[in-house]
Design a protein around this motif. Structure first.
Motif, PDB file in Angstrom:
ATOM      1  N   PRO A   1       3.384   6.424   1.884  1.00 28.47           N
ATOM      2  CA  PRO A   1       1.920   6.371   1.797  1.00 28.47           C
ATOM      3  C   PRO A   1       1.304   6.209   3.182  1.00 28.47           C
ATOM      4  O   PRO A   1       1.727   5.331   3.933  1.00 28.47           O
ATOM      5  N   HIS A   2       0.359   7.049   3.518  1.00 28.20           N
ATOM      6  CA  HIS A   2      -0.238   7.022   4.862  1.00 28.20           C
ATOM      7  C   HIS A   2      -1.593   7.703   4.813  1.00 28.20           C
ATOM      8  O   HIS A   2      -2.029   8.174   3.759  1.00 28.20           O
ATOM      9  N   PHE A   3      -2.232   7.796   5.960  1.00 28.82           N
ATOM     10  CA  PHE A   3      -3.433   8.629   6.076  1.00 28.82           C
ATOM     11  C   PHE A   3      -3.293   9.423   7.356  1.00 28.82           C
ATOM     12  O   PHE A   3      -2.549   9.048   8.262  1.00 28.82           O
ATOM     13  N   ASP A   4      -3.985  10.553   7.413  1.00 25.59           N
ATOM     14  CA  ASP A   4      -3.986  11.368   8.624  1.00 25.59           C
ATOM     15  C   ASP A   4      -5.398  11.342   9.205  1.00 25.59           C
ATOM     16  O   ASP A   4      -6.366  11.088   8.492  1.00 25.59           O
ATOM     17  N   SER A   5      -5.494  11.632  10.493  1.00 26.53           N
ATOM     18  CA  SER A   5      -6.813  11.630  11.125  1.00 26.53           C
ATOM     19  C   SER A   5      -7.507  12.978  10.985  1.00 26.53           C
ATOM     20  O   SER A   5      -8.618  13.157  11.462  1.00 26.53           O
TER      21      SER A   5
ATOM     22  N   ALA B   1      -6.166   8.160   2.008  1.00 28.13           N
ATOM     23  CA  ALA B   1      -4.794   7.685   1.796  1.00 28.13           C
ATOM     24  C   ALA B   1      -4.056   8.596   0.810  1.00 28.13           C
ATOM     25  O   ALA B   1      -4.637   9.021  -0.199  1.00 28.13           O
ATOM     26  N   HIS B   2      -2.788   8.912   1.118  1.00 29.11           N
ATOM     27  CA  HIS B   2      -2.022   9.784   0.227  1.00 29.11           C
ATOM     28  C   HIS B   2      -0.528   9.539   0.350  1.00 29.11           C
ATOM     29  O   HIS B   2      -0.059   9.009   1.355  1.00 29.11           O
ATOM     30  N   ASN B   3       0.168   9.956  -0.698  1.00 24.10           N
ATOM     31  CA  ASN B   3       1.617   9.781  -0.741  1.00 24.10           C
ATOM     32  C   ASN B   3       2.187  10.928  -1.554  1.00 24.10           C
ATOM     33  O   ASN B   3       1.788  11.142  -2.694  1.00 24.10           O
TER      34      ASN B   3
HETATM   35 CO    CO Z   1      -0.391  13.264   5.419  1.00 22.12          CO
END
Ligand code: CO
Ligand code: SIN
Length: 375
Positions: free
Chosen positions: A128-132, A189-191
């Protein structure tokens, strides 16, 4: 543009309602899509030192990250454990990936970044993370479960080798099948968890930070700086402490530096060069035995020309930039170059076309090739 790509939405509606605002799931965005390359070809790229790649694995306790070039032993891990391999810049390596990226040409080329491909074993993913940046996640082979969340808490796990959200609370989830696509705006946020082996293609965008732009702009300005005059102080007065920096000196230098100024025009010149600059690891392959201008003209008249996948050709009005350089465009060439810049190829080039000289130079640099299509 193909209507399915945005789930029946027009680019205008998509940009107005979703772009940089909210996620969009598009079932069957590219009907029949099942990836662009075989797993072994992907692994071969991951082993290449000139290609950016990553290996990520995890178990219940920890995350492992290895940067490419990846050794064979990592790529031979049993598929019964969760792991993934990611290869960046696929559009520079594979004409089909470049063509995939260009399907998104309703967004300016100056905003396109690259296509990344990931292969994952069952349960694999980058966590799980986020990108800019904005991203379109297109499912290739197999299935992947995507969980997403609009959560504001973007704090990360301390000490992990990659950016993992500390408290990920999924709000929505879907299993994507080949050809399905999920658009995510920045900082969402996505996984993505592979359900069986799968591949995913991410079309990513580019959004430079203010700091990055500012630093690069000052470099650009410095290269062009041409200030006249020298410091002078015919009215110098006696001061009690010679170590004291004279206030009048500061004022005078402030006046001298006021001659540093820039216009919107200068900013445009900077931006065209900056955004068309190839990434640091990108090199062009000039032809071993380039055809003479005459022969090139004959071939280009017959088969046309196409830009190399690595070439960035941008324009603003009648100004053009190719791979970081501003181009002096002779009169009468604009229309041809405009077509080349936007469609990235020319079906034919007239043998007496004034553009030929320029195109031959670019061909000799490896910036473009003969033949309007690959192959
Ligand atoms: Co991503
Ligand atoms: C992946 O393909 O596994 C990662 C893509 C992403 O989450 O940005």
């Amino acid at each position: 543009m193909d209507k399915n790509l945005l789930g029946g939405l027009s680019p205008r509606t998509f940009l107005r309602d979703y772009w940089q605002k909210k996620p969009l799931l598009i079932r069957n965005a590219i009907p029949g899509f099942s990836g662009l390359l075989e797993r072994d070809a992907l692994f071969e790229m991951a082993r290449d030192e000139d290609i950016e790649s990553r290996f990520i694995a995890h178990d219940d306790r920890a995350w492992q990250l290895e940067r490419g070039p990846l050794p064979k032993r990592l790529l031979r891990r049993p598929v019964s454990t969760p792991w993934t391999v990611l290869v960046q810049g696929l559009n520079l390596l594979l004409p089909e990936a470049d063509a995939l990226m260009r399907r998104f040409a309703f967004i300016p080329y100056a905003r396109l970044d690259d296509v990344m491909v990931s292969y994952a074993t069952d349960g694999g993913g980058v966590g799980p993370h986020f990108d800019s940046y904005d991203v379109f996640l297109l499912q290739g082979t197999g299935r992947r479960r995507w969980q997403i969340s609009a959560q504001k808490d973007l704090s990360l796990v301390d000490g992990a080798p990659l950016r993992i959200l500390r408290n990920f609370v999924p709000e929505q989830e879907w299993v994507l099948e080949p050809g399905d696509m999920l658009y995510l705006p920045p900082h969402y946020a996505h996984n993505g968890i592979a359900e069986g082996e799968c591949t995913t293609y991410s079309v990513g965008f580019r959004a430079p930070s203010a700091q990055e732009l500012g630093t690069a702009f000052l470099d650009h300005l410095r290269d062009r700086l041409c200030l006249r005059g020298m410091y002078a102080d015919p009215d110098l007065a006696v001061q009690t402490d010679p170590a004291q920096l004279p206030a009048a000196m500061v004022d005078r230098v402030a006046g001298m530096l006021q001659d540093i100024h820039w216009s919107r025009n200068e900013i445009e010149q900077f931006l065209g060069g900056y955004l068309s600059e190839p990434k640091p690891h990108v090199f062009f392959d000039p032809p071993d035995e380039p055809a003479t201008a005459k022969r090139f003209a004959r071939k280009a008249a017959r088969s046309g020309v196409r830009l190399d996948a690595r070439t960035q050709l941008l324009r603003s009005g009648r100004r053009f930039w190719i791979n970081g350089e501003a181009v002096e465009v002779p009169a009468g060439v604009h229309a041809t170059l405009r077509t080349l810049a936007s469609t990235r190829s020319l079906a034919t080039v007239g043998e007496d076309d004034t553009a030929l000289h320029l195109l031959h130079d670019w061909y000799c640099d490896g910036f473009l090739h003969v033949g309007a299509r690959d192959g």
